[in-house]
Design a protein around this motif. Structure first.
Motif, PDB file in Angstrom:
ATOM      1  N   THR A  24       0.828  -1.209   0.000  1.00 43.45           N
ATOM      2  CA  THR A  24       0.000   0.000   0.000  1.00 43.45           C
ATOM      3  C   THR A  24       0.862   1.258   0.000  1.00 43.45           C
TER       4      THR A  24
ATOM      5  N   VAL B 225       1.530   1.781  -3.629  1.00 46.52           N
ATOM      6  CA  VAL B 225       0.310   2.179  -4.353  1.00 46.52           C
ATOM      7  C   VAL B 225      -0.013   3.641  -4.078  1.00 46.52           C
TER       8      VAL B 225
ATOM      9  N   HIS C 128      -7.370   1.205  -7.502  1.00 47.17           N
ATOM     10  CA  HIS C 128      -6.656   0.434  -6.483  1.00 47.17           C
ATOM     11  C   HIS C 128      -7.567  -0.695  -6.031  1.00 47.17           C
TER      12      HIS C 128
END
Ligand SMILES: Nc1ncnc2c1ncn2[C@@H]1O[C@H](COP(=O)(O)OP(=O)(O)OP(=O)(O)O)[C@@H](O)[C@H]1O
Ligand SMILES: [Mg+2]
Length: 155
Positions: free
Chosen positions: A42, A45, A78
């Motif tokens: 994450t 991302v 996402h």
């Protein structure tokens, strides 16, 4: 080039790697993020989405499978497919996402998507080493991802 192994010693170094990848995205790429809980998927991302001017960036999204962000050049999606079964991929918005051909797809825990998504992609595997160290392996499937890796390793 098909594989590139990098190491990161800190969150900031991981973010720098993510930014370098982001600057090479032209739209239409699929990025898979693999590796254990807390590896830094994450973190990467988030940094990629931020690079495209999105202010409200992703959080660890176990509670929402799919989020769409309007980036400066294209949409970014996402997805976090943790614990999702392959048979559960339908009607969750993934079909619509795949029709958005210029979008960049960022997929954590991508196992259930392996047959559902096109096979051309960049697979990013983050593994935990001691402390804050991480190994980040990039594997290119398809010509576009291979070109991206070629340019990335010269950066
Ligand atoms: N070198 C590093 N790179 C990335 N994250 C790091 C690093 N060192 C420490 N961390 C920490 O590890 C954690 C990574 O969390 P993150 O939510 O990105 O993991 P994840 O891989 O997405 O896990 P999950 O599978 O639960 O979604 C953060 O708390 C971050 O601060
Ligand atoms: Mg995560």
């Amino acid at each position: 080039m098909q594989k590139l192994k990098l190491t990161s010693s800190s969150v900031d170094e991981t973010k720098t790697i993510a930014r370098k990848i982001a600057t090479l995205l032209k739209g239409g790429e699929i990025l898979f993020f693999e590796g254990p809980i807390g590896a830094g998927k994450t973190v990467m991302v988030k940094e990629i989405v931020k690079t495209f001017g999105v202010k409200k960036t992703p959080v660890s999204a176990s509670f929402s499978l799919l989020k769409k962000y309007k980036g400066k050049k294209f949409n970014l999606y996402h997805a976090d497919l943790f614990r999702l079964e392959e048979g559960e991929m339908f009607n969750l918005g993934f079909e619509e996402m795949l029709e958005d051909q210029n979008a960049v797809l960022l997929v954590e825990w991508p196992e259930p998507a392996k047959n559902f998504f096109p096979s051309a992609r960049l697979e990013i595997t983050v593994t935990l080493l001691e402390g804050d160290k991480r190994e980040i392996t990039l594997k290119a499937l398809g010509k576009k991802a291979q070109n991206l890796l070629e340019v990335l390793c010269k950066k």
